[in-house]
Design an enzyme around this catalytic site. Structure first.
Site: not given
Ligand code: NAP
Length: 289
Positions: A93, A168, A237
């Protein structure tokens, strides 16, 4: 059709999505900033890439990263995927502005498809996400088997990738607004002596029979805000991204201000590890509960 797929970003969502690609029989190469998050996938048959670029040498490279800064690091940083041959399918997102920039910058190489998703980690694990895809028809068609392996349905919203990001962001604003409305109604009911669970049963059994009310309604009733399926700072965010889009398009969104402030309060009061539905705790606290 078996595809060679790179997957970058193995957080709560990405790990589950990559696992389903492996499960579907695709040749999956994974990369994550913290390498240990790839271990379980490698055990299940995925290949570990040493750099993001290495993960983008196949047919498709899918990214699922926290925010704009993370995606920029993976695309434009050292050993980034810019110029790689794979079609970049971007699930994170992110802002409308970054989607526009990536579309322009990746046009000459593999190409860029925006494919943000609806659904929380359990839906990702069950391959039941909804994908909202936008981009060139030929590119989306090429990615078809990969998108099918992670989702229950792929919506197409035209050839301009950033349109998918706008859809989205609009959806996430509506989720937050629904959570806020439910939290306020439940708090009112509770203070008046009505069980919130009963209120939810009546409302989801009548006019509010929708997944968003059921999923988040249960979390509000149980006040189950940890562990976070979608962390509140990521939700904040998104509300900030909605605000930027609204500013660009000169669209007043007064309700957005309310939910964004409550998300800020939820993080200030509960810390960064709470789910974004913890706005419910803020609403209750404001009412003296
Ligand atoms: P998350 O568990 O916090 O995972 C974030 C990912 O981004 C991890 O792989 C992290 O790596 C990586 N990352 C963060 N900063 C970085 C950087 N500077 N360089 C390289 N990698 C980096 O988040 P998530 O819940 O999976 O969400 C991921 C995306 O999907 C977001 O955009 C979120 O808004 C969207 N989303 C989430 C959901 C939900 O329900 N969770 C649903 C739909 C969409 P590390 O492991 O090294 O920290």
């Amino acid at each position: 059709m078996i595809m060679r797929i790179g997957f970058i970003g193995l957080g709560q969502m990405g790990h589950a999505m990559a696992a389903n690609l492996v499960e579907a029989g695709h040749e999956v190469t994974v990369w994550n900033r913290s390498p240990d998050k790839a271990d379980a996938l490698v055990e299940r048959g995925a290949t570990r890439a040493a750099t993001p670029a290495e993960a983008a040498q196949g047919d498709v490279v899918m990214t699922m990263l926290a925010d704009d800064a993370a995606l920029e690091a993976v695309v434009y940083g050292d050993d980034g995927i810019l110029g790689a041959p794979a079609v970049h399918v971007s699930h994170s997102t992110i802002s409308v502005a970054l989607a526009e920039r990536l579309t322009a910058d990746q046009d000459g190489a593999g190409g860029y498809v925006a494919a943000p998703v609806f659904g929380r980690p359990p839906a990702a694990a069950a391959a039941m996400l909804f994908v909202v895809a936008a981009g060139r028809d030929d590119l989306i068609a090429r990615c078809g088997p990969a998108l099918d392996a992670i989702s229950q349905r792929v919506f197409r919203v035209g050839e301009t990738p950033s349109a998918a990001n706008l859809v989205k962001l609009s959806g996430n604003f509506m989720i937050m607004a629904a959570v806020e409305a439910m939290a306020e109604a439940m708090t009112l009911a509770e203070k008046g002596g009505v069980e919130p669970a009963l209120l939810l049963e009546v409302l989801t059994g009548t006019l509010f029979n929708a997944p968003v009310y059921k999923t988040y309604g249960e979390m509000l009733v149980e006040q189950r805000f940890t562990p976070a399926g979608f962390a509140a700072p990521l939700g904040l965010k998104d509300m900030n991204l909605v605000d930027t889009a609204a500013g660009r398009l000169r669209t007043p969104m007064p309700l957005l201000g309310v939910v964004r402030d409550h998300l800020r309060a939820a993080i200030a009061q509960g810390g960064g590890d709470v789910d974004w539905s913890a706005v419910g705790a803020v609403v209750r606290r404001n009412a003296g509960l």
